[in-house]
Scaffold this motif. Structure first.
Motif, short mmCIF file in Angstrom:
data_model
loop_
_atom_site.label_atom_id
_atom_site.label_comp_id
_atom_site.label_asym_id
_atom_site.label_seq_id
_atom_site.Cartn_x
_atom_site.Cartn_y
_atom_site.Cartn_z
N LEU A 190 0.81 -1.20 -0.06
CA LEU A 190 -0.16 0.00 0.00
C LEU A 190 0.85 1.27 -0.13
N TRP A 249 0.50 5.77 0.43
CA TRP A 249 -0.51 6.61 0.99
C TRP A 249 -0.28 7.80 -0.31
N PRO A 306 5.55 13.15 -1.07
CA PRO A 306 6.40 13.94 -1.90
C PRO A 306 6.75 13.08 -3.10
N TYR A 346 -7.90 9.68 16.92
CA TYR A 346 -7.45 9.39 15.58
C TYR A 346 -7.12 8.24 15.37
N VAL A 347 -7.58 7.40 14.80
CA VAL A 347 -7.55 5.83 14.48
C VAL A 347 -6.58 5.65 13.41
N PHE A 379 -6.95 4.99 9.09
CA PHE A 379 -8.00 4.69 8.17
C PHE A 379 -9.12 3.92 8.79
N TYR A 392 1.16 6.88 16.69
CA TYR A 392 0.03 6.47 15.60
C TYR A 392 0.30 5.41 15.05
N TYR A 449 -3.59 -3.26 9.87
CA TYR A 449 -4.70 -3.66 9.01
C TYR A 449 -4.34 -4.90 8.42
N LEU A 461 -9.31 -2.00 9.32
CA LEU A 461 -8.36 -1.36 10.42
C LEU A 461 -8.62 -2.53 11.71
N TYR A 512 -5.31 0.38 16.39
CA TYR A 512 -4.80 2.00 16.25
C TYR A 512 -4.27 2.47 17.49
N TYR A 559 -0.64 -5.48 7.46
CA TYR A 559 0.10 -4.51 7.17
C TYR A 559 0.22 -3.45 8.54
N GLN A 614 1.15 0.48 9.61
CA GLN A 614 1.20 1.89 9.06
C GLN A 614 1.38 2.97 10.16
N TYR A 633 0.51 6.78 11.01
CA TYR A 633 -0.07 8.02 10.45
C TYR A 633 -0.01 9.07 11.31
N SER A 646 3.61 13.23 8.33
CA SER A 646 3.68 12.97 6.73
C SER A 646 4.69 12.90 6.13
N PRO A 647 5.00 11.86 5.00
CA PRO A 647 4.00 11.12 4.39
C PRO A 647 3.65 10.01 5.26
N PHE A 648 2.29 9.59 5.14
CA PHE A 648 2.07 8.27 5.96
C PHE A 648 2.65 7.17 5.44
N PHE A 705 3.30 2.90 5.16
CA PHE A 705 2.83 1.09 5.31
C PHE A 705 4.26 0.50 5.32
#
Lengths: 121, 107
Positions: A45, A47, A61, A105-106, A108, B33, B37, B47, B50, B88, B90, B92, B95-97, B99
């Motif tokens: 995956l 983003w 970026p 904030y969980v 996605f 964070y 998944y 999900l 978290y 996976y 991740q 979060y 940024s950039p998020f 995986f």
């Protein structure tokens, strides 16, 4: 409950622009961030970026020079535009609900089913 | 960007066994964070976890997450047939998020 649905062409020619829309149903697009993620066939995956309902954005970026994400709150939709596509952009594209204004904030928590986009002449 | 490394790449187990999946971050994960998944063939990711250790709504308690520093772990107790999938991690928080490359749990 909130559901997301991606829509758009399944085939795009090289050097052209890929355009997808995500429609949010069962809830409001307001007060959330919304993300696009993609997954090449058989791979992991990536983003792409997110948009807040007020229009502010953040992009990966690695794609920033080619990506635009926009929002239409009146239609409860947000959209992805990726220009100058190549075969490397062939992937399943997902939209997902991201950070809320209120509450935990969980990550996605809600995803669309995904739409396959192939880049080929 | 924060790079996530998952191990092992594939985990071959039987129903009823315990699965332990690892995810290592290249730097500190802001706000812890970190999410996990589950993805089955032809489906969108779902999900599970978290904040590194909180189960998402509707996720069975056989799934648990933990962490120490930049090392994160997803544990699946008593594997059910429907748990065989790709997992996976991740981050979060920054940024950039990003995986991880995924761990496939298969029979």
């Amino acid at each position: 409950q909130v559901q997301l649905q991606e829509s758009g062409p399944g085939l795009v020619k090289p050097s052209e622009t890929l355009s997808l829309t995500c429609t949010v149903s069962g809830g409001s697009i307001n007060n959330y961030h919304w993300s696009w993620i993609r997954q090449p066939p058989g791979k992991g995956l990536e983003w792409i970026g997110y948009i807040y309902y007020n229009g502010s954005t953040s992009y990966n970026p690695s794609l920033k020079s080619r990506v635009t994400i926009s929002v239409d709150t009146s239609r409860n939709q947000f959209s992805l535009s990726l220009n100058s596509v190549t075969a490397a952009d062939t992937a399943v594209y997902y939209c997902a609900r991201d950070r809320p204004d209120y509450g935990d904030y969980v990550g996605f928590d809600i995803w669309g089913q995904g739409t396959m986009v192939s880049v080929s002449s | 960007e924060i790079v996530l490394t998952q191990s092992p790449g594939t985990l071959s187990l039987s129903p009823g066994e315990r699965a332990t999946l690892s995810c290592r971050a290249s730097q500190s994960v802001s706000g812890i964070y970190l999410a996990w998944y589950q993805q089955k063939p032809g489906q969108a990711p779902r999900l599970l976890i978290y904040g590194a250790s909180s189960r998402a709504t509707g996720i069975p308690d056989r799934f648990s997450g933990s962490w120490s520093g930049t090392d994160f772990t997803l544990t699946i107790n008593r594997l059910e047939p429907e748990d065989f999938a790709v997992y996976y991690c991740q981050q979060y928080g920054t940024s950039p998020f990003t995986f991880g490359p995924g761990t496939k749990v298969d029979i």
